[in-house]
Design an enzyme around this catalytic site. Structure first.
Site, PDB file in Angstrom:
ATOM      1  N   GLY A  24      61.946  32.684  71.496  1.00 45.07           N
ATOM      2  CA  GLY A  24      63.381  32.659  71.768  1.00 45.07           C
ATOM      3  C   GLY A  24      64.036  31.465  71.115  1.00 45.07           C
TER       4      GLY A  24
ATOM      5  N   THR B 119      58.968  36.335  66.676  1.00 43.94           N
ATOM      6  CA  THR B 119      58.025  35.213  66.599  1.00 43.94           C
ATOM      7  C   THR B 119      56.834  35.470  67.493  1.00 43.94           C
ATOM      8  OG1 THR B 119      59.734  33.639  66.097  1.00 43.94           O
ATOM      9  CG2 THR B 119      57.786  32.771  67.201  1.00 43.94           C
TER      10      THR B 119
HETATM   11  C1  SD4 Z   1      62.484  29.109  67.009  1.00 42.43           C
HETATM   12  N1  SD4 Z   1      61.297  29.958  68.901  1.00 42.43           N
HETATM   13  O1  SD4 Z   1      62.356  28.754  65.855  1.00 42.43           O
HETATM   14  C2  SD4 Z   1      61.609  30.222  67.519  1.00 42.43           C
HETATM   15  C3  SD4 Z   1      62.283  31.529  67.284  1.00 42.43           C
HETATM   16  C4  SD4 Z   1      61.716  32.706  67.998  1.00 42.43           C
HETATM   17  O2  SD4 Z   1      61.548  34.972  68.192  1.00 42.43           O
HETATM   18  O3  SD4 Z   1      60.934  32.616  68.908  1.00 42.43           O
HETATM   19  N2  SD4 Z   1      62.096  33.881  67.607  1.00 42.43           N
HETATM   20  O4  SD4 Z   1      63.339  28.645  67.764  1.00 42.43           O
END
Ligand code: SD4
Length: 320
Positions: free
Chosen positions: A234, A182
């Site tokens: 995350g 992400t």
């Molecule tokens: C989420 N923060 O949907 C996002 C996922 C993410 O790297 O950052 N993935 O929770």
């Protein structure tokens, strides 16, 4: 004036060299401003390069963060953003994105399907509606009315991975098990103004309807032009429960360096939750262009672009 500019540029350059060679904690504050600059979560060199190219054109941080976020959105090989993103457990690719500018304007879309560039829809929400957040069908209707095209975002590879996962159908988030690509991106423009953006397809095989931190202003992204900006990546549930990006900006307002602020925001999570089972990474930048990064687990990296030079930095800063 000329001399001052020269000194400014020279020290910005020395700052870059220092950054590459020294640990982050050692370069907590620089005497002069270090901008423009782009910083993004994970290994996102192409995104940073697009953001930098945009800065060359308009000089504006807002354009830069949007241009950066659009790169992984259109990349079929990035399995946690936009096109090619892994679907939810029912096979739908659902997208979350948000954007915030230096004036405190913000826009966001969540649970949006079929649109390649949710970040640009989020910007349209910010600039063309009286609202901050549009969701699901309403966000899609708005996007189509704005001229965005309806597309199938589920690639064959993502579909295969989903069908494979369905055989077991167990959803247990573990350390770095979901792909963490992400993009959260922050920039200071040529005038030193700050903007931020985040875009994602969320957690792979999440429950249908699940919304993470990425479209939530204050969680995944926050900017205040008096202070700086922060962004997150995350397991979004824990960024949401602690409003990480807002917290980091407030900590910087109260005197923390970007590095200290990121560390403290991670500590808030670590103190309250069983942090061993998931990953969170934060990035922050202040108005001088100093930055910081911190994560719960090993493996977090980020991408920095200054003076046209893009570097991926393997962050050694995590809870050990
Ligand atoms: C989420 N923060 O949907 C996002 C996922 C993410 O790297 O950052 N993935 O929770």
């Amino acid at each position: 004036m000329k001399r001052r500019n020269f000194i400014k540029q020279t020290s910005a350059f020395t700052g870059l060299a220092a950054l590459v060679q020294q640990p982050l904690l050692a370069q907590q504050s620089s005497p002069t401003a270090n901008f423009p600059v782009v910083i993004s979560t994970w290994k996102n060199e192409k995104a940073n390069e697009a953001a930098w190219a945009s800065l060359q054109k308009t000089g504006r941080a807002l354009d830069a963060v949007e241009a950066g976020a659009r790169v992984p959105e259109a990349d079929p090989n990035d399995t946690s953003v936009g096109y090619g993103g892994f679907p939810d457990r029912d096979g739908h690719v659902t997208l979350d994105a948000c954007i915030m500018d230096e004036k405190g304007n913000a826009g966001s879309v969540t649970f949006l399907e079929h649109i390649m560039h949710p970040i640009s829809v989020a910007r349209a929400v910010m600039e063309k509606t009286p609202h901050v957040m549009l969701s699901g069908e309403g966000a899609l209707e708005f996007a189509l009315a704005q001229g965005f095209k309806k597309e199938n975002l589920l690639t064959e590879t993502a579909k295969k991975a989903w069908l494979e996962w369905k055989k077991e159908s167990k959803y247990e988030p573990k350390i770095n098990i979901e792909r963490h690509d992400t993009i959260g991106v922050l920039a200071l423009g040529t005038k030193g103004e700050v903007s931020g953006a985040c875009t994602t397809s969320g957690l792979a095989f999440k429950m249908h309807g699940r919304v993470g931190d990425s479209p939530v202003i204050g969680a995944a992204v926050f900017c205040d032009d008096e202070v700086g900006g922060a962004c997150a990546t995350g397991l979004g549930e824990f960024v949401l429960k602690t409003l990480g990006s807002f917290l980091i900006v407030e900590l910087m307002r109260n005197g923390r360096t970007p590095q200290q602020a990121c560390e403290e925001a991670i500590m808030r999570i670590v103190k309250r939750y069983d942090y061993k089972t998931f990953q969170i990474g934060y990035l922050a930048i202040n108005k001088k262009g100093d930055h910081g990064a911190y994560a719960i687990q090993k493996g977090f990296n980020y991408t920095l672009t200054k003076e046209g030079v893009t570097k991926v930095i393997e962050s050694d800063y995590y809870m050990k």
